[in-house]
Design a protein around this motif. Sequence first.
Motif, PDB file in Angstrom:
ATOM      1  N   ASP A 149      22.900 -14.518 -16.594  1.00 27.27           N
ATOM      2  CA  ASP A 149      22.180 -15.455 -17.555  1.00 27.27           C
ATOM      3  C   ASP A 149      23.002 -16.664 -17.549  1.00 27.27           C
ATOM      4  N   GLU A 154      18.282 -22.379 -17.952  1.00 24.66           N
ATOM      5  CA  GLU A 154      17.206 -22.451 -19.009  1.00 24.66           C
ATOM      6  C   GLU A 154      17.663 -21.061 -19.729  1.00 24.66           C
ATOM      7  N   GLU A 155      17.935 -19.838 -19.145  1.00 20.64           N
ATOM      8  CA  GLU A 155      18.139 -18.634 -19.870  1.00 20.64           C
ATOM      9  C   GLU A 155      19.379 -18.758 -20.798  1.00 20.64           C
ATOM     10  N   THR A 158      18.939 -20.801 -23.873  1.00 19.90           N
ATOM     11  CA  THR A 158      18.082 -20.269 -25.068  1.00 19.90           C
ATOM     12  C   THR A 158      19.054 -19.214 -25.541  1.00 19.90           C
ATOM     13  N   LYS A 159      19.609 -18.446 -24.639  1.00 19.72           N
ATOM     14  CA  LYS A 159      20.242 -17.347 -25.318  1.00 19.72           C
ATOM     15  C   LYS A 159      21.510 -17.709 -26.025  1.00 19.72           C
ATOM     16  N   LYS A 161      21.705 -20.527 -27.818  1.00 23.51           N
ATOM     17  CA  LYS A 161      21.133 -21.172 -28.953  1.00 23.51           C
ATOM     18  C   LYS A 161      21.011 -20.104 -30.234  1.00 23.51           C
ATOM     19  N   ASN A 162      20.212 -18.912 -29.647  1.00 23.03           N
ATOM     20  CA  ASN A 162      19.874 -17.836 -30.593  1.00 23.03           C
ATOM     21  C   ASN A 162      21.298 -17.426 -30.983  1.00 23.03           C
TER      22      ASN A 162
END
Length: 428
Positions: A149, A154-155, A158-159, A161-162
């Motif tokens: 990851d 990109e992955e 996103t990860k 951020k969450n």
Amino acid sequence: MSAVVITGTQWGDEGKGKIVDYLASKADTVVRFQGGSNAGHTVAVNGEEYKLRLLPSGILYKGTNCVIANGVVLDPECLLEEISAMEKRGIDTSNIKISNRAHVVMPYHKVFDELGEQSKGENKIGTTKRGIGPCYIDKDDRIGIRVCDLIDKEEFATKLKNILEQKNFILQKVYNREPLNYEEILNEYQNYAEKISPYVCDTISLLNDELDEGRKILFEGAQATMLDIDYGTYPYVTASHPVSGGIGVGAGVAPKKIDKVVGVVKAYCTRVGEGPFPTEQLNPIGEKLRTAGHEFGTVTGRPRRTGWIDACVVKYAGQLSGIDYMAVTRLDILDDFDEIKMCVGYKIDGKILNEIPASLKILAKVEPVYETFAGWKTDISKIRSYDELPENAKKYLERMAEVTKIKLGIVSVGPNRDQTIILADDIF
Ligand code: GDP
Ligand code: IMO
Ligand code: MG
């Protein structure tokens, strides 16, 4: 033999790094399969000391593959520092392989390690504060970030951020702390990702293919049996499986492929951090062991707790990991003792126990049953064959083998490669 495991039998710092480095001369590949930068493995070669935390102790041999397998929690900052320190010393680092499935230690893991310790107060574990426990927690909680990851731009964005939203919520609402900055972590870790991506691969197929081709693999345990999350002195343990069984899940190599297991046994005993230690010597003997052995932590610099060898613990390690041979290290540290003790059993309410108690309340109450041995009062650091060891040293070692039901395979009488006596010629 093509797959050999080196495992710690006590509470860590037994000298696993030295034994791995010694045996690595015959290995094609050395693999770390659990733990992370909480490990501190010191290897001494030609008067130079190398302190390794994430890098396998095979790194000092040119051409040996050094694998960080999926069971490791990887702190990229620490790894890159280690790689650059090695390169500065002229060590070849081109054979490092990192599993795409290993979990990544993030800045919030270190913060939560510290906060977790603070909130436990007097019951703190005494962790190394490297974020190891919190990283494994996220792995089990299925919110971890893996190396695959991290190297996917990109992955990762996103990860992160969450997950960071969730972590910052807890930091602010539960601990009343400032939140961590998303952009800063993103930039820092994207930079790490670029640097580590050339080393990343599928280490499962790599290791299994190597074994199929008859290549020799050495599995380097970090921490030790009594720090194992299932078998150690829970909760005063680490968050992984240092026992040999950890290889199945930590490296993707099935148990039936393991040929030999070597348990590293320090000739006395130490522990860093909190938790029970039945043979601890809180007296001038313990002080003498600490001074003679320079027993201060490699990772944290903390003074190590010291005591006599506990053969009950070593026997237990033998059962759990299926140890074929003991590698007894630091025997030379006992050179100047008039008397040496060995715990050969635990007594509670006058009865001998047949097992290591699970309950810490009971373990705290056990009374070690000691046998006393006359010291050898001789410098053994220059001895290179078993027969030349003083009789009293041999008596001590042979009794250890008898009580633990594990054969003697290696005796180490100093930190350097040549200060090693080999009794078993079939380890590799
Ligand atoms: P590890 O974590 O199990 O690899 O052990 P550490 O490296 O933390 O601690 C062991 C220390 O003992 C290191 O400084 C080694 O260089 C040193 N060492 C290993 N074997 C011997 C030995 O037989 N005698 C002496 N004097 N030192 C040793
Ligand atoms: P090596 O591989 C000795 C101890 C810590 C603490 C407990 C949990 O050099 O033998 P952690 O940071 O893992 O959550 O801390 O485990 N510990 C070690 N003690 N040697 C080690 O590694 C250790 N790694 C962790 O001191 O008590
Ligand atoms: Mg160590």
